[in-house]
Design a protein around this motif. Structure first.
Motif, mmCIF file in Angstrom:
data_model
loop_
_atom_site.group_PDB
_atom_site.id
_atom_site.type_symbol
_atom_site.label_atom_id
_atom_site.label_comp_id
_atom_site.label_asym_id
_atom_site.label_seq_id
_atom_site.Cartn_x
_atom_site.Cartn_y
_atom_site.Cartn_z
ATOM 1 N N GLU A 120 -56.918 -47.390 4.979
ATOM 2 C CA GLU A 120 -56.262 -48.186 4.568
ATOM 3 C C GLU A 120 -55.648 -49.271 5.373
ATOM 4 O O GLU A 120 -55.840 -49.110 6.613
ATOM 5 N N ILE A 121 -54.999 -50.358 4.862
ATOM 6 C CA ILE A 121 -54.434 -51.491 5.618
ATOM 7 C C ILE A 121 -52.897 -51.351 5.963
ATOM 8 O O ILE A 121 -52.187 -51.069 5.121
ATOM 9 N N ASP A 122 -52.397 -51.429 7.155
ATOM 10 C CA ASP A 122 -51.134 -51.313 7.524
ATOM 11 C C ASP A 122 -50.724 -52.913 7.886
ATOM 12 O O ASP A 122 -51.721 -53.617 8.188
ATOM 13 N N PHE A 123 -49.486 -53.353 7.544
ATOM 14 C CA PHE A 123 -48.911 -54.622 7.893
ATOM 15 C C PHE A 123 -49.212 -55.232 9.119
ATOM 16 O O PHE A 123 -49.424 -56.435 9.488
ATOM 17 N N ALA A 124 -49.318 -54.125 9.984
ATOM 18 C CA ALA A 124 -49.303 -54.621 11.450
ATOM 19 C C ALA A 124 -50.758 -54.752 11.649
ATOM 20 O O ALA A 124 -51.112 -55.690 12.722
ATOM 21 N N ASP A 125 -51.809 -54.611 10.790
ATOM 22 C CA ASP A 125 -53.104 -54.629 11.144
ATOM 23 C C ASP A 125 -53.378 -56.378 10.934
ATOM 24 O O ASP A 125 -54.326 -56.957 11.436
ATOM 25 N N LEU A 126 -52.220 -56.862 10.135
ATOM 26 C CA LEU A 126 -52.491 -58.308 9.471
ATOM 27 C C LEU A 126 -51.632 -59.168 10.443
ATOM 28 O O LEU A 126 -51.815 -60.380 10.312
ATOM 29 N N ASN A 127 -50.938 -58.597 11.521
ATOM 30 C CA ASN A 127 -49.848 -59.422 12.383
ATOM 31 C C ASN A 127 -50.770 -60.767 12.904
ATOM 32 O O ASN A 127 -51.821 -60.335 13.871
ATOM 33 N N GLY A 128 -50.368 -61.878 12.831
ATOM 34 C CA GLY A 128 -50.951 -62.743 13.607
ATOM 35 C C GLY A 128 -52.356 -63.506 12.770
ATOM 36 O O GLY A 128 -53.046 -64.364 13.501
ATOM 37 N N ARG A 129 -52.865 -62.757 11.843
ATOM 38 C CA ARG A 129 -54.030 -62.818 11.354
ATOM 39 C C ARG A 129 -53.994 -64.101 10.399
ATOM 40 O O ARG A 129 -53.118 -64.401 9.660
#
Length: 297
Positions: A180-189
């Motif tokens: 699953e995806i955490d919001f931190a995984d998308l930081n800066g992307r």
């Protein structure tokens, strides 16, 4: 005078005799004769001449027949129309639904409804949620299915279910291996986002900001089906609703849920000032029942 008297009169003219008219109407001959006599008395004219060859219509009788036959034909049509109302042979329903729900859920729900009511006429339009709200509020549509909230007093809102956002990634993306995806995984992307008015997009942006994360977006796509194809073509990471994500190709992309759900309520909308027809009532009940048994996939 009443309808039955004119029905008897027309039957006698068309059958040529009291006996044949009585058989057609399932009445006794005296009842038919009495009805004709009462009609002549009330009108104050002779409708038939009674002779050796039986009943012969007078000029007045023939003139009356032309109008009376139209009335009985119309009544027969009205009776048939009324009897067919439960099957909704003459019903027509104008419905607007947001594009995401027009892909899988609504088509399945509609097919089941048509199976039960094959004579109902349904007219579907796929419009954005804000457009749907406006059209239902103006009374131009019978029903709407929308994610857009509205406090318009003319609208009756029934919540159907919560529609979730998911993350779609190219199959070879490093994040595609996660469960699953955490919001931190998308930081800066860089993220391919939904259109600005979309409630899921607004919620995603708010939750990223609340957690101190940032992202950039150079591509905005309102159609979830297009989002899936852009991601699969190597366009990057996309945010999309779970219904549109059903269209993704498992060989080219992965769909992951967020560890903290992002969702928006979906409503069934009706204008309270517009009369509720039988087909509208039955379709609404059906959609509500289908929402309760919906499989989010």
């Amino acid at each position: 005078m009443n309808y039955r008297q004119f029905e008897v009169f027309v039957a006698v003219i068309e059958c040529g005799s009291v006996t044949a008219a009585a058989e057609k109407l399932n009445l006794s001959q005296p009842a038919v004769s009495k009805s004709l006599k009462l009609l002549e008395t009330e009108l104050g004219i002779r409708l038939f001449l009674r002779g050796i060859k039986g009943l012969q219509a007078t000029d007045e009788g023939r003139s009356l027949y032309l109008e009376a036959s139209r009335m009985t034909d119309n009544y027969a049509h009205l009776e048939g129309f009324a009897r067919n109302l439960p099957q909704m042979e003459h019903a027509r329903l104008e419905i607007s639904c947001m594009p995401a729900l027009s892909i899988f859920w609504l088509p399945q729900a509609t097919a089941k409804f048509i199976h039960s009511y094959p004579d109902a006429t349904l007219a579907f339009r796929s419009r954005s949620s804000p457009e749907t709200v406006q059209l239902v509020a103006r009374g131009e549509l019978d029903l709407g299915i929308s994610q857009a909230p509205s406090e318009d007093a003319s609208l009756e809102k029934i919540k159907l279910f919560d529609l979730n956002a998911v993350c779609i990634l190219p199959i070879d993306h490093p994040l595609a291996e996660k469960r699953e995806i955490d919001f931190a995984d998308l930081n800066g992307r860089r993220i391919i986002t939904l259109s600005a008015p979309d409630e899921l997009q607004r919620s995603f942006q708010a939750m990223m900001l609340m957690r101190g994360h940032s992202f950039s977006s150079k591509i905005e796509i309102s159609l979830g089906s297009m989002m899936c194809k852009v991601v699969e073509a190597g366009g990057g990471i996309g945010l999309v609703d779970e219904e549109s994500a059903r269209l993704h190709d498992p060989g080219k992309s992965r769909v992951l849920r967020f560890s903290t759900p992002i969702s928006t309520p979906i409503y069934l909308l009706r204008n309270v000032n517009k009369p509720k027809t039988l087909v509208s009532k039955l379709f609404s009940e059906h959609i509500i029942a289908m929402a309760g048994s919906r499989d989010p996939g």
